[in-house]
Design an enzyme around this catalytic site. Structure first.
Site, PDB file in Angstrom:
ATOM      1  CG  ASP A 101      -2.148  -0.839   1.067  1.00 41.73           C
ATOM      2  OD1 ASP A 101      -2.447  -1.227  -0.073  1.00 41.73           O
ATOM      3  OD2 ASP A 101      -2.812  -1.141   2.071  1.00 41.73           O
ATOM      4  CG  ASP A 249      -3.572  -8.427  15.829  1.00 38.54           C
ATOM      5  OD1 ASP A 249      -4.434  -7.688  16.334  1.00 38.54           O
ATOM      6  OD2 ASP A 249      -2.351  -8.243  15.996  1.00 38.54           O
TER       7      ASP A 249
END
Length: 299
Positions: A101, A249
Site C-alpha cells: 500500500d 488480529d
C-alpha cells in the site's frame, strides 16, 4: 465531597491493580503446571512430521500463501521479502503475496525485488489497491481472493523469519479444528537503548509466560498480527478480516475461537523483529494496542 470522590477513585484503581497482579500470578501458576508437558508434546509432533515429510520431498505438503503487508517501509521491505523467498519449501507450493500500500519509493523497490525473484522461478505476486481502505485489515481481506494457499502465513515488514519457518509451524496443525499456529517474537535491536530493553521485558513476559499458559490450558489466546500461520478456512468461517477495530488480529482471534477453532502457540519457534527505538513510535504503538483491545472487548 471532593475528597470522598478522590478516595473512591483511588480505591478503584488499587482494586484494578490488585486484580491485574493476581491474574499474573494465576498465569505463572498455569504455565508452571503444564509447560513441560506441552513442550514434550510439541517436540514429538515436530519429530513425527519431519519423518513423514523429509526435506526435498513435496508429496503430501499443503499449499501455503505468505502475505507481507507493507506501507512505506523502504528500509525493511527488501529484507523481509528476501527472508520469505528463502523458505525451505517447494516453490510450486509456496505463493508470496506482497501487499504493498506504499505511496513512496518503496513501490519501486518492491517491484524490482519481486521481478528478480520471479526470474529465479519463485512464485511472488505484488498486490496493490487504489484506495487504502481498512489499512492492514483491508489489505489482508482484499488479497484473500487471489491467495491460493490452504494455509496463510503473515509477516509484518520488520520481521525476519528463518528458512525453516513453515516446516517448523505446519506440523502443529494437528487437527482439522486447529485454526492458527503462532510463533514467538524475538528482537533484533534488544540492546539498542534502555527503551528497547524495557519493551523486551514486557514482550518476553507475554510470549514467555502468558501465551504459553493460555495455550497449554486451552484458554483463549490471541494472534499477534505477525509470525503465525492461519488455516484459510478458519479465517473464512470466523467472518474474515474486518477493520472496525485497530487490532484486527485480536478481533479475528476471538471470533475464530468463539466459533470453536483452536489456536496453538509454539514458543520453540522464534522470529526476530525490530521494536520501536524512539519514544514517539513506542507511544503510538501502545496507543493502537490499548485502543484496539478495548474496541475488541466492546465488540
Amino acid at each position: 465531597m471532593f475528597a470522598a470522590i478522590a478516595f473512591s477513585i483511588y480505591l478503584a484503581c488499587c482494586a484494578g491493580m490488585l486484580l491485574y497482579g493476581l491474574n499474573c500470578y494465576v498465569l505463572v501458576s498455569l504455565f508452571r503446571r503444564k509447560a513441560e508437558e506441552t513442550r514434550t508434546r510439541q517436540l514429538l509432533t515436530q519429530e513425527a512430521w519431519e519423518k513423514a515429510h523429509p526435506p526435498g520431498v513435496s508429496a503430501g505438503l499443503p499449499k501455503v500463501t505468505t502475505q507481507i503487508p507493507i506501507y512505506n517501509e523502504f528500509n525493511v521491505a527488501e529484507r523481509v521479502i528476501h527472508a520469505v523467498a528463502a523458505f525451505d519449501y517447494p516453490m510450486h507450493l509456496h505463493q508470496i503475496q506482497v501487499l504493498d500500500d506504499s505511496t513512496d519509493e518503496t513501490r519501486t523497490l518492491v517491484d524490482r525485488v519481486a521481478a528478480e525473484f520471479r526470474e529465479k522461478g519463485i512464485w511472488i505476486d505484488v498486490v496493490r489497491r487504489e484506495i487504502r481502505t481498512g489499512y492492514k485489515a483491508g489489505a489482508l481481506s482484499d488479497a484473500m481472493p487471489d491467495a491460493h494457499g490452504e494455509f496463510i502465513a503473515i509477516f509484518d515488514a520488520d520481521f525476519v523469519p528463518a528458512p525453516d519457518f513453515l516446516r517448523k509451524l505446519l506440523p502443529h496443525f494437528t487437527t482439522e479444528k486447529t485454526g492458527l499456529v503462532q510463533a514467538r517474537w524475538d528482537h533484533l535491536n534488544r540492546e539498542a537503548s534502555l527503551l528497547t530493553r524495557a519493551q523486551c521485558v514486557g514482550i518476553d513476559g507475554h510470549f514467555g509466560i502468558e501465551q504459553g499458559a493460555r495455550c497449554a490450558n486451552r484458554l483463549f489466546l490471541n494472534f499477534n498480527g505477525t509470525a503465525g500461520i492461519w488455516r484459510r478456512s478458519a479465517i473464512q468461517d470466523a467472518g474474515g478480516w474486518t477493520a472496525d477495530t485497530l487490532t484486527e488480529d485480536l478481533d479475528l482471534s476471538y471470533r475464530a475461537q468463539l466459533r470453536g477453532w483452536h489456536l496453538e502457540y509454539v514458543p520453540g519457534v522464534t522470529v526476530p523483529a525490530e521494536i520501536p527505538e524512539t519514544y514517539s513510535a513506542f507511544k503510538g504503538q501502545q496507543f493502537r494496542w490499548a485502543k484496539g483491545s478495548i474496541q475488541t472487548a466492546i465488540k
